[in-house]
Design a protein around this motif. Structure first.
Motif, PDB file in Angstrom:
ATOM      1  N   THR A 145       0.796  -1.233   0.000  1.00 50.07           N
ATOM      2  CA  THR A 145       0.000   0.000   0.000  1.00 50.07           C
ATOM      3  C   THR A 145       0.828   1.281   0.000  1.00 50.07           C
ATOM      4  OG1 THR A 145      -0.116  -0.038   2.426  1.00 50.07           O
ATOM      5  CG2 THR A 145      -1.908  -1.124   1.226  1.00 50.07           C
ATOM      6  N   ARG A 146       2.152   1.176   0.019  1.00 56.54           N
ATOM      7  CA  ARG A 146       2.948   2.414   0.159  1.00 56.54           C
ATOM      8  C   ARG A 146       2.737   3.379  -0.999  1.00 56.54           C
ATOM      9  NH1 ARG A 146       7.905  -1.067  -0.903  1.00 56.54           N
ATOM     10  NH2 ARG A 146       8.101  -1.085   1.374  1.00 56.54           N
ATOM     11  N   ASN A 147       2.294   2.872  -2.166  1.00 60.79           N
ATOM     12  CA  ASN A 147       2.035   3.744  -3.310  1.00 60.79           C
ATOM     13  C   ASN A 147       0.556   4.088  -3.461  1.00 60.79           C
ATOM     14  OD1 ASN A 147       4.785   3.817  -4.141  1.00 60.79           O
ATOM     15  ND2 ASN A 147       4.544   1.776  -5.040  1.00 60.79           N
ATOM     16  N   ALA A 148      -0.216   3.767  -2.443  1.00 63.53           N
ATOM     17  CA  ALA A 148      -1.653   4.071  -2.489  1.00 63.53           C
ATOM     18  C   ALA A 148      -1.864   5.574  -2.446  1.00 63.53           C
ATOM     19  CB  ALA A 148      -2.364   3.408  -1.318  1.00 63.53           C
ATOM     20  N   PRO A 149      -2.939   6.074  -3.053  1.00 63.17           N
ATOM     21  CA  PRO A 149      -3.239   7.505  -2.981  1.00 63.17           C
ATOM     22  C   PRO A 149      -3.397   7.957  -1.535  1.00 63.17           C
ATOM     23  CG  PRO A 149      -4.648   6.414  -4.592  1.00 63.17           C
ATOM     24  CD  PRO A 149      -3.938   5.328  -3.859  1.00 63.17           C
ATOM     25  N   PHE A 150      -3.053   9.196  -1.291  1.00 56.50           N
ATOM     26  CA  PHE A 150      -3.168   9.745   0.053  1.00 56.50           C
ATOM     27  C   PHE A 150      -4.606   9.651   0.560  1.00 56.50           C
ATOM     28  CE2 PHE A 150      -3.730  13.468   2.916  1.00 56.50           C
ATOM     29  CZ  PHE A 150      -2.849  13.079   3.911  1.00 56.50           C
ATOM     30  N   GLU A 151      -5.565   9.782  -0.341  1.00 54.59           N
ATOM     31  CA  GLU A 151      -6.970   9.671   0.053  1.00 54.59           C
ATOM     32  C   GLU A 151      -7.259   8.295   0.635  1.00 54.59           C
ATOM     33  OE1 GLU A 151     -10.031   9.287  -3.035  1.00 54.59           O
ATOM     34  OE2 GLU A 151     -11.057  10.982  -2.083  1.00 54.59           O
ATOM     35  N   ASP A 152      -6.712   7.241   0.019  1.00 54.44           N
ATOM     36  CA  ASP A 152      -6.909   5.893   0.547  1.00 54.44           C
ATOM     37  C   ASP A 152      -6.225   5.724   1.894  1.00 54.44           C
ATOM     38  OD1 ASP A 152      -8.385   5.274  -1.644  1.00 54.44           O
ATOM     39  OD2 ASP A 152      -6.999   3.814  -2.501  1.00 54.44           O
ATOM     40  N   PHE A 153      -5.046   6.313   2.038  1.00 53.44           N
ATOM     41  CA  PHE A 153      -4.361   6.259   3.330  1.00 53.44           C
ATOM     42  C   PHE A 153      -5.248   6.864   4.414  1.00 53.44           C
ATOM     43  CE2 PHE A 153      -1.975   8.906   6.366  1.00 53.44           C
ATOM     44  CZ  PHE A 153      -1.366   7.907   7.113  1.00 53.44           C
ATOM     45  N   CYS A 154      -5.816   8.030   4.144  1.00 58.32           N
ATOM     46  CA  CYS A 154      -6.657   8.693   5.138  1.00 58.32           C
ATOM     47  C   CYS A 154      -7.903   7.877   5.464  1.00 58.32           C
ATOM     48  CB  CYS A 154      -7.051  10.088   4.655  1.00 58.32           C
ATOM     49  SG  CYS A 154      -5.708  11.276   4.649  1.00 58.32           S
ATOM     50  N   ARG A 155      -8.473   7.256   4.459  1.00 60.03           N
ATOM     51  CA  ARG A 155      -9.714   6.522   4.670  1.00 60.03           C
ATOM     52  C   ARG A 155      -9.506   5.181   5.376  1.00 60.03           C
ATOM     53  NH1 ARG A 155     -13.017   7.031  -1.096  1.00 60.03           N
ATOM     54  NH2 ARG A 155     -14.048   9.036  -0.655  1.00 60.03           N
ATOM     55  N   TYR A 156      -8.418   4.476   5.029  1.00 62.42           N
ATOM     56  CA  TYR A 156      -8.333   3.063   5.389  1.00 62.42           C
ATOM     57  C   TYR A 156      -7.155   2.677   6.281  1.00 62.42           C
ATOM     58  CZ  TYR A 156     -11.581   2.938   1.447  1.00 62.42           C
ATOM     59  OH  TYR A 156     -12.637   3.166   0.602  1.00 62.42           O
ATOM     60  N   LEU A 268      -9.859  -5.517   2.016  1.00 64.53           N
ATOM     61  CA  LEU A 268      -8.605  -4.822   1.754  1.00 64.53           C
ATOM     62  C   LEU A 268      -8.810  -3.944   0.533  1.00 64.53           C
ATOM     63  CD1 LEU A 268      -6.044  -7.768   2.103  1.00 64.53           C
ATOM     64  CD2 LEU A 268      -6.833  -6.200   3.884  1.00 64.53           C
ATOM     65  N   ILE A 269      -8.144  -2.808   0.488  1.00 67.15           N
ATOM     66  CA  ILE A 269      -8.197  -1.924  -0.676  1.00 67.15           C
ATOM     67  C   ILE A 269      -6.771  -1.759  -1.172  1.00 67.15           C
ATOM     68  CG2 ILE A 269      -8.749   0.375  -1.553  1.00 67.15           C
ATOM     69  CD1 ILE A 269     -10.573  -1.089   1.460  1.00 67.15           C
ATOM     70  N   ILE A 270      -6.477  -2.377  -2.333  1.00 72.73           N
ATOM     71  CA  ILE A 270      -5.135  -2.365  -2.896  1.00 72.73           C
ATOM     72  C   ILE A 270      -5.224  -1.938  -4.358  1.00 72.73           C
ATOM     73  CG2 ILE A 270      -3.062  -3.733  -3.384  1.00 72.73           C
ATOM     74  CD1 ILE A 270      -3.907  -5.627  -1.154  1.00 72.73           C
ATOM     75  N   ASN A 271      -4.512  -0.880  -4.694  1.00 71.54           N
ATOM     76  CA  ASN A 271      -4.523  -0.353  -6.063  1.00 71.54           C
ATOM     77  C   ASN A 271      -5.939  -0.111  -6.571  1.00 71.54           C
ATOM     78  OD1 ASN A 271      -1.678  -0.491  -6.203  1.00 71.54           O
ATOM     79  ND2 ASN A 271      -1.769  -2.648  -6.820  1.00 71.54           N
ATOM     80  N   GLY A 272      -6.773   0.410  -5.725  1.00 72.34           N
ATOM     81  CA  GLY A 272      -8.142   0.736  -6.109  1.00 72.34           C
ATOM     82  C   GLY A 272      -9.093  -0.437  -6.164  1.00 72.34           C
TER      83      GLY A 272
END
Length: 656
Positions: A145-156, A268-272
């Protein structure tokens, strides 16, 4: 809904219209404002962490939990629960259940009035800073998940709360210390990594048998008592996985559309992409994308249909009736009073927007209608739609192959707004309402739910049975038309046959010495009616129930059936009225009639309310109710059961 919560929701609504979300949150923090401002000041030079802190503070309003002293207060209750469980070696046996229930009934009153505290008014600066710093650290260490969008980081990953009422503590620090860096290698399948982690917690088991409403306020307590429901394990998993930098969420169905109950699980949410899984360490925990796609059915659990799937969120979403100041809170179903959720149905199945015209009078103060499904003995709202001036309503992103009923909601009461309809697998609406024509209806049960072992028994009787065709009644040169698949739907199967040859005689060859069928029919090309008259000309099977006749497998009623057994592999032969091609077959596996013996039951049909068509008592066999209006939906009601609705056409029952 408590007035304090309603006040918070109204405050949120007002703030969104008149002031900045952060200003509103800080204002609502009261005496705790200085602590939250310390956090913002701490991250002034770090844009990403400042944005993360702002995300948490802005969305903190409305969240609440219990103080850790609540857990200490009830430690004696948890100790007794564990002592009883250890006495039975942690087996959830009948005696364990009785003793737990007896103990809990004596102590339930102690937890009825535990006060909660609002996060926005108790979260301390040092604690929140530690949470934010650890979340960023774990995120960057997580290779998935380190390349996940910041929005996903905040949400999940960032949120410290995944369920209301849970204590604010240091459990995520503990999880990080236990399992840091387990997600640093993407060459391993994510499901394997998760399973290996959760195998370490395999003593945490699902249990809804005893003391189900005993509150569990923190992760440590759940680890101690080792038993809980899906809701509990889901928030526990979120705290654990998010602490390790994994983007994780809780998804849920408020009610199934074709069976009783609801369900909660993790994703899990990975790469959208969403990867749902069973919260507990089940051996088939990763199959939800297949099972919940509203198209297939599961070998062990049968058919699932969901009208809606929602995701719990930390951030709030104000929309629909909740965001409409003209709608009284008492006129909103409880599901839609929750701003901390969003619709994720289209991540699981193909949805369709539903436009309907309301046929019932609309009162001036009614602004919204609700699309409902049939749940535990009643209608349950699952989606809202704003009523337009012409009386039409749009319901967004609905699941297919489901029966719906549009309804109004006023002062906690549901009122029909139009006729029920089936949204079929093609997305077409089929109106279901009583017709003038009346006919008998024959039923054999009140529900479509079967346990896994019952489904496997059906499968064993019919899987790999082969249908052959020939023009010689002795079957000297038979052609195999189709072999029945391994997976059998309990309440009806249809198989297409691609063979243009014509046959006068058909034979079903069984792989074993027995069979059970409720109905079987053969169809020629371009015909929706079964080939008639078709008669059984021979079989080597004898009936295992003297009350049943083999001709019941072709009597036009899916509720009646026959079981047969042979001394060797069985077969059944049919003669058609003439030689013809077989384009498809439909068949229903055998399910024995079952109601509750001696109890009064009634057949009811829907006509803007449930109307009783007849009442009987059951001893054995099927039941027939005469002079029942056709064309609508039905249920068989008896005290103490969760019945299901069904349609009835030409003797065939279709469950929903």
């Amino acid at each position: 809904m408590k007035q304090t919560t309603v006040y918070i929701l109204l405050l949120l609504l007002t703030a969104c219209q008149s002031k900045d979300k952060l200003d509103m949150a800080l204002e609502y923090a009261g005496d705790n404002r200085a602590e939250l401002e310390k956090v913002l000041e701490h991250y002034q030079g770090d844009e990403m962490k400042y944005r993360a802190a702002r995300f948490l503070i802005e969305n903190m309003v409305g969240h609440s939990g219990h103080d850790s002293t609540a857990v200490q207060q009830f430690q004696a209750i948890y100790d007794k629960y564990v002592a009883i469980s250890e006495k039975y070696n942690w087996n959830v046996a009948t005696e364990w259940q009785k003793e737990i229930d007896r103990f809990w009934s004596e102590n339930r009153y102690k937890v009825l009035h535990v006060s909660s505290q609002k996060d926005i008014r108790v979260v301390r600066a040092d604690w929140l800073i530690r949470e934010i710093d650890r979340s960023f650290k774990a995120w960057q260490e997580n290779a998935y998940t380190r390349n996940a969008p910041f929005e996903d980081f905040c949400r999940y990953i960032l949120p410290y709360r995944y369920a209301e009422g849970i204590c604010i503590d240091n459990c995520r620090d503990v999880f990080y210390q236990r399992h840091a860096h387990i997600f640093n290698d993407t060459t391993r399948s994510i499901s394997i990594v998760i399973d290996s982690l959760h195998q370490q917690y395999s003593d945490q088991l699902y249990c809804d048998m005893a003391a189900v409403d005993m509150p569990i306020y923190d992760a440590k307590t759940f680890e101690y008592i080792k038993r809980g429901v899906c809701d509990t394990k889901a928030w526990y998993n979120c705290l654990q996985l998010s602490a390790l930098g994994m983007a994780v969420a809780i998804d849920f169905v408020p009610a199934w559309a074709n069976r009783s109950g609801a369900h909660t699980w993790n994703s899990l949410i990975i790469n959208g992409e969403t990867y749902p899984f069973e919260p507990f360490n089940d051996w088939e925990r990763w199959k939800y994308k297949q099972v919940y796609n509203n198209e297939s059915f599961d070998r062990y659990w049968g058919r699932f249909r969901a009208a809606k799937i929602y995701r719990r969120t930390f951030e709030y979403y104000l929309e629909g009736p909740l965001a409409d100041p003209k709608v009284n809170r008492e006129d909103i179903p409880p599901l839609f009073l929750n701003p901390f959720m969003r619709d994720v149905s289209n991540e699981y199945f193909k949805t369709v927007d539903v436009n309907i015209s309301l046929s019932r009078p609309i009162k001036k103060n009614i602004k919204y209608a609700y699309l409902c499904i049939y749940g535990n003995q009643g209608w349950i709202p699952v989606q809202w739609g704003k009523i337009r001036k012409n009386g039409k309503v749009l319901f967004k992103d609905m699941g297919k192959d489901i029966v719906y009923l549009p309804m109004f909601y006023q002062n906690g009461n549901l009122l029909p707004a139009g006729p029920a309809f089936l949204l079929d697998s093609n997305g077409q609406q089929i109106i279901l309402q009583p017709e003038k024509e009346v006919k008998p209806i024959t039923v054999s049960t009140y529900t479509s739910f079967l346990l896994p072992d019952e489904i496997l028994k059906l499968e064993a009787m019919l899987k790999n049975a082969c249908l052959c065709g020939d023009n010689d009644p002795e079957f000297s040169h038979p052609d195999t038309l189709v072999c029945l698949p391994r997976n059998q739907e309990a309440w009806g199967n249809e198989i297409t046959i691609n063979n243009p040859s014509q046959y006068r005689y058909l034979r079903l060859d069984l792989p074993a010495d027995s069979i059970g069928l409720c109905e079987i029919a053969f169809y020629s090309p371009a015909s929706d009616e079964p080939i008639q008259p078709t008669k059984i000309i021979s079989t080597n099977l004898h009936s295992t129930n003297l009350k049943e006749d083999i001709r019941q497998i072709m009597d036009g009623y899916s509720a009646t059936g026959w079981r047969g057994k042979a001394n060797q592999k069985g077969f059944i032969c049919w003669e058609l009225p003439k030689s013809c091609s077989i384009a498809k077959i439909k068949y229903y596996p055998y399910i024995a009639p079952h109601f509750i013996r001696g109890k009064e039951l009634s057949l009811q049909y829907w006509d803007n309310a449930w109307i009783t068509a007849g009442t009987q008592r059951w001893e054995k066999g099927t039941l027939t109710f005469n002079d029942v209006p056709q064309g609508t939906i039905y249920r068989v009601r008896t005290e103490g059961t969760n019945d299901r609705i069904f349609t009835y056409k030409n003797g065939m029952i279709q469950w929903y």
